[in-house]
Design a protein around this motif. Structure first.
Motif, PDB file in Angstrom:
ATOM      1  N   ALA A   1      47.584  40.054  37.774  1.00 50.64           N
ATOM      2  CA  ALA A   1      48.616  39.868  36.747  1.00 50.64           C
ATOM      3  C   ALA A   1      49.018  41.190  36.111  1.00 50.64           C
ATOM      4  CB  ALA A   1      48.117  38.889  35.687  1.00 50.64           C
ATOM      5  N   VAL A   2      49.267  42.205  36.947  1.00 49.66           N
ATOM      6  CA  VAL A   2      49.753  43.497  36.465  1.00 49.66           C
ATOM      7  C   VAL A   2      50.908  43.923  37.354  1.00 49.66           C
ATOM      8  CG1 VAL A   2      49.206  45.939  36.184  1.00 49.66           C
ATOM      9  CG2 VAL A   2      47.534  44.216  35.515  1.00 49.66           C
ATOM     10  N   SER A   3      51.981  44.448  36.754  1.00 49.19           N
ATOM     11  CA  SER A   3      53.142  44.922  37.515  1.00 49.19           C
ATOM     12  C   SER A   3      53.139  46.446  37.561  1.00 49.19           C
ATOM     13  CB  SER A   3      54.445  44.425  36.867  1.00 49.19           C
ATOM     14  OG  SER A   3      55.570  45.008  37.492  1.00 49.19           O
ATOM     15  N   PRO A   4      52.680  47.054  38.675  1.00 47.72           N
ATOM     16  CA  PRO A   4      52.648  48.519  38.771  1.00 47.72           C
ATOM     17  C   PRO A   4      54.026  49.157  38.636  1.00 47.72           C
ATOM     18  CG  PRO A   4      51.304  47.510  40.494  1.00 47.72           C
ATOM     19  CD  PRO A   4      52.100  46.412  39.867  1.00 47.72           C
ATOM     20  N   SER A   5      55.052  48.526  39.199  1.00 50.25           N
ATOM     21  CA  SER A   5      56.395  49.108  39.143  1.00 50.25           C
ATOM     22  C   SER A   5      56.909  49.157  37.712  1.00 50.25           C
ATOM     23  CB  SER A   5      57.357  48.301  40.022  1.00 50.25           C
ATOM     24  OG  SER A   5      57.422  46.950  39.592  1.00 50.25           O
TER      25      SER A   5
ATOM     26  N   ALA B   1      51.124  40.573  29.462  1.00 47.54           N
ATOM     27  CA  ALA B   1      49.935  41.068  28.764  1.00 47.54           C
ATOM     28  C   ALA B   1      49.161  42.061  29.618  1.00 47.54           C
ATOM     29  CB  ALA B   1      49.032  39.894  28.371  1.00 47.54           C
ATOM     30  N   GLY B   2      49.009  41.770  30.905  1.00 55.86           N
ATOM     31  CA  GLY B   2      48.242  42.648  31.785  1.00 55.86           C
ATOM     32  C   GLY B   2      48.873  44.015  31.955  1.00 55.86           C
ATOM     33  N   THR B   3      50.192  44.043  32.132  1.00 57.29           N
ATOM     34  CA  THR B   3      50.901  45.317  32.285  1.00 57.29           C
ATOM     35  C   THR B   3      50.818  46.139  31.009  1.00 57.29           C
ATOM     36  OG1 THR B   3      52.436  44.279  33.860  1.00 57.29           O
ATOM     37  CG2 THR B   3      53.117  46.371  32.871  1.00 57.29           C
ATOM     38  N   ALA B   4      50.987  45.478  29.879  1.00 57.02           N
ATOM     39  CA  ALA B   4      50.909  46.180  28.604  1.00 57.02           C
ATOM     40  C   ALA B   4      49.520  46.772  28.378  1.00 57.02           C
ATOM     41  CB  ALA B   4      51.270  45.223  27.460  1.00 57.02           C
ATOM     42  N   GLN B   5      48.485  46.003  28.685  1.00 58.09           N
ATOM     43  CA  GLN B   5      47.124  46.496  28.454  1.00 58.09           C
ATOM     44  C   GLN B   5      46.807  47.692  29.339  1.00 58.09           C
ATOM     45  OE1 GLN B   5      45.371  45.854  26.073  1.00 58.09           O
ATOM     46  NE2 GLN B   5      45.713  43.772  25.368  1.00 58.09           N
ATOM     47  N   LEU B   6      47.292  47.696  30.561  1.00 55.68           N
ATOM     48  CA  LEU B   6      47.078  48.843  31.438  1.00 55.68           C
ATOM     49  C   LEU B   6      47.717  50.100  30.837  1.00 55.68           C
ATOM     50  CD1 LEU B   6      46.005  49.854  34.178  1.00 55.68           C
ATOM     51  CD2 LEU B   6      48.250  49.302  35.151  1.00 55.68           C
ATOM     52  N   LEU B   7      48.898  49.950  30.280  1.00 52.31           N
ATOM     53  CA  LEU B   7      49.581  51.084  29.667  1.00 52.31           C
ATOM     54  C   LEU B   7      48.866  51.559  28.411  1.00 52.31           C
ATOM     55  CD1 LEU B   7      53.228  49.800  30.118  1.00 52.31           C
ATOM     56  CD2 LEU B   7      52.277  51.864  31.165  1.00 52.31           C
ATOM     57  N   PHE B   8      48.278  50.627  27.667  1.00 50.36           N
ATOM     58  CA  PHE B   8      47.612  51.003  26.423  1.00 50.36           C
ATOM     59  C   PHE B   8      46.316  51.781  26.663  1.00 50.36           C
ATOM     60  CE2 PHE B   8      49.775  47.087  24.444  1.00 50.36           C
ATOM     61  CZ  PHE B   8      50.902  47.842  24.130  1.00 50.36           C
TER      62      PHE B   8
ATOM     63  N   VAL C   1      41.401  52.154  23.929  1.00 54.36           N
ATOM     64  CA  VAL C   1      41.015  52.525  25.294  1.00 54.36           C
ATOM     65  C   VAL C   1      40.066  51.474  25.872  1.00 54.36           C
ATOM     66  CG1 VAL C   1      39.840  54.231  26.721  1.00 54.36           C
ATOM     67  CG2 VAL C   1      41.316  54.988  24.852  1.00 54.36           C
ATOM     68  N   PHE C   2      39.094  51.055  25.072  1.00 47.23           N
ATOM     69  CA  PHE C   2      38.129  50.067  25.539  1.00 47.23           C
ATOM     70  C   PHE C   2      38.763  48.687  25.677  1.00 47.23           C
ATOM     71  CE2 PHE C   2      35.482  53.464  24.068  1.00 47.23           C
ATOM     72  CZ  PHE C   2      34.360  53.419  24.893  1.00 47.23           C
ATOM     73  N   ILE C   3      39.565  48.304  24.678  1.00 47.91           N
ATOM     74  CA  ILE C   3      40.248  47.009  24.756  1.00 47.91           C
ATOM     75  C   ILE C   3      41.143  46.971  25.990  1.00 47.91           C
ATOM     76  CG2 ILE C   3      42.021  45.553  23.697  1.00 47.91           C
ATOM     77  CD1 ILE C   3      40.972  46.327  20.988  1.00 47.91           C
ATOM     78  N   GLY C   4      41.964  48.016  26.139  1.00 51.10           N
ATOM     79  CA  GLY C   4      42.888  48.048  27.258  1.00 51.10           C
ATOM     80  C   GLY C   4      42.181  48.052  28.599  1.00 51.10           C
ATOM     81  N   SER C   5      41.105  48.812  28.717  1.00 55.57           N
ATOM     82  CA  SER C   5      40.391  48.929  29.999  1.00 55.57           C
ATOM     83  C   SER C   5      39.831  47.585  30.450  1.00 55.57           C
ATOM     84  CB  SER C   5      39.263  49.949  29.877  1.00 55.57           C
ATOM     85  OG  SER C   5      39.769  51.240  29.637  1.00 55.57           O
ATOM     86  N   PHE C   6      39.118  46.913  29.557  1.00 49.05           N
ATOM     87  CA  PHE C   6      38.464  45.668  29.952  1.00 49.05           C
ATOM     88  C   PHE C   6      39.436  44.499  30.006  1.00 49.05           C
ATOM     89  CE2 PHE C   6      34.872  48.293  28.936  1.00 49.05           C
ATOM     90  CZ  PHE C   6      33.903  47.868  29.830  1.00 49.05           C
ATOM     91  N   ALA C   7      40.447  44.509  29.124  1.00 51.46           N
ATOM     92  CA  ALA C   7      41.464  43.467  29.217  1.00 51.46           C
ATOM     93  C   ALA C   7      42.280  43.642  30.501  1.00 51.46           C
ATOM     94  CB  ALA C   7      42.387  43.519  28.000  1.00 51.46           C
ATOM     95  N   ALA C   8      42.653  44.894  30.819  1.00 50.30           N
ATOM     96  CA  ALA C   8      43.405  45.153  32.046  1.00 50.30           C
ATOM     97  C   ALA C   8      42.593  44.758  33.274  1.00 50.30           C
ATOM     98  CB  ALA C   8      43.791  46.630  32.124  1.00 50.30           C
ATOM     99  N   LEU C   9      41.279  45.009  33.231  1.00 58.26           N
ATOM    100  CA  LEU C   9      40.424  44.595  34.337  1.00 58.26           C
ATOM    101  C   LEU C   9      40.486  43.088  34.529  1.00 58.26           C
ATOM    102  CD1 LEU C   9      38.267  45.128  36.477  1.00 58.26           C
ATOM    103  CD2 LEU C   9      36.541  45.015  34.657  1.00 58.26           C
ATOM    104  N   GLY C  10      40.434  42.359  33.408  1.00 54.60           N
ATOM    105  CA  GLY C  10      40.522  40.905  33.488  1.00 54.60           C
ATOM    106  C   GLY C  10      41.831  40.450  34.100  1.00 54.60           C
ATOM    107  N   TYR C  11      42.925  41.109  33.732  1.00 53.58           N
ATOM    108  CA  TYR C  11      44.228  40.737  34.286  1.00 53.58           C
ATOM    109  C   TYR C  11      44.382  41.184  35.737  1.00 53.58           C
ATOM    110  CZ  TYR C  11      45.809  39.272  29.680  1.00 53.58           C
ATOM    111  OH  TYR C  11      45.952  38.609  28.479  1.00 53.58           O
TER     112      TYR C  11
END
Length: 255
Positions: free
Chosen positions: A206-210, A48-55, A191-201
């Motif tokens: 819980a984000v995979s940069p690679s 979820a975290g990786t996906a939200q960063l991409l979104f 953009v807003f959902i992804g930004s704040f959700a990604a921040l939470g992850y």
């Protein structure tokens, strides 16, 4: 995390297709989340975290594209702002809640979302789904309604790692928003959902940069292609195909 060549090729191809779906008809990002869940051993939080960063990035690119083509005028921009404001609260809550969800339950919820979205798309195309309720964003009650809708959509998106357009576009169409305007508004919200959700992850590491780097470029290329498709091809057949595919993959996720 090592992935086989076949898995890498599959992820790149699915990412490109997901980008097309995001910009052309809205519900497309769910396929990226499904692919990350089904083809990698990552825990649900990292999926979820990786996906939200991409979104976040896809939302920015699609927002600029739809602003250029005129779908984000003053009224639609105001609607997007109301939805986005509510989505901030919802996305943070959803990202926090995901930490309590097992991988199995995550798959079940993702399957239910995929199946429900597919049914809604097919029902609308087959029965010409009428507007259930009209919300006027220029009134106080209408503004509050869009803000509450944003909270709900943000929470679902943040929890399951799917982009806002996956559920926002069908919801906006139900309340009377034209197709292209609904897609455009949903891109801003994402953009807003992804930004704040990604921040939470990110706070949960819980984000995979690679993995984000691997699928990011084909995903963005797909977004540009999808925007072109949306303005050149009648999307009814694409929406019907999307609905069928969602219904096909839903059981495999839920089991």
């Amino acid at each position: 995390m090592l992935l086989s060549n076949i898995v890498v090729v599959a992820l790149v191809a699915i990412a490109f297709g997901s980008g097309i779906g995001i910009a052309a008809i809205g519900p497309g990002g769910v396929f990226l989340t499904i692919a990350l869940y089904a083809l990698t051993p990552l825990p649900s939080t990292t999926v979820a975290g990786t996906a939200q960063l991409l979104f976040v990035v896809t939302g920015l690119v699609a927002t600029l594209a739809y602003a250029r083509s005129g779908e984000l005028g003053r009224e639609n921009a105001w609607t997007a702002g109301l939805l986005s404001g509510g989505s901030v609260v919802g996305a943070l809550f959803g990202a926090w809640l995901n930490g309590f969800v097992s991988r199995g339950l995550f798959g079940l919820l993702l399957g239910v979302l995929a199946g429900g979205t597919g049914l809604l798309i097919l029902y609308r195309e087959r029965r010409a789904l009428d507007v259930i309720v009209t919300i006027d964003p220029t009134t106080r009650s209408g503004a509050a309604g869009y803000a509450v809708l944003g909270v709900v959509l943000g929470a679902c998106s943040g929890l399951l790692g799917v982009g806002g357009p996956v559920i926002a576009v069908p919801a906006l169409i139900v309340v009377g928003t034209p197709m292209l305007a609904a897609i455009a508004v949903a891109q801003v919200q994402s953009v807003f959902i992804g930004s704040f959700a990604a921040l939470g992850y990110l706070l949960q590491d819980a984000v995979s940069p690679s993995l984000a780097a691997l699928v990011g470029l084909p995903l963005l290329l797909g977004v540009v292609a999808g925007w072109l498709v949306a303005h050149r091809i009648e999307p009814d057949r694409l929406k019907a195909l999307l609905g069928v595919v969602l219904l096909v993959v839903a059981p495999s996720l839920a089991l």
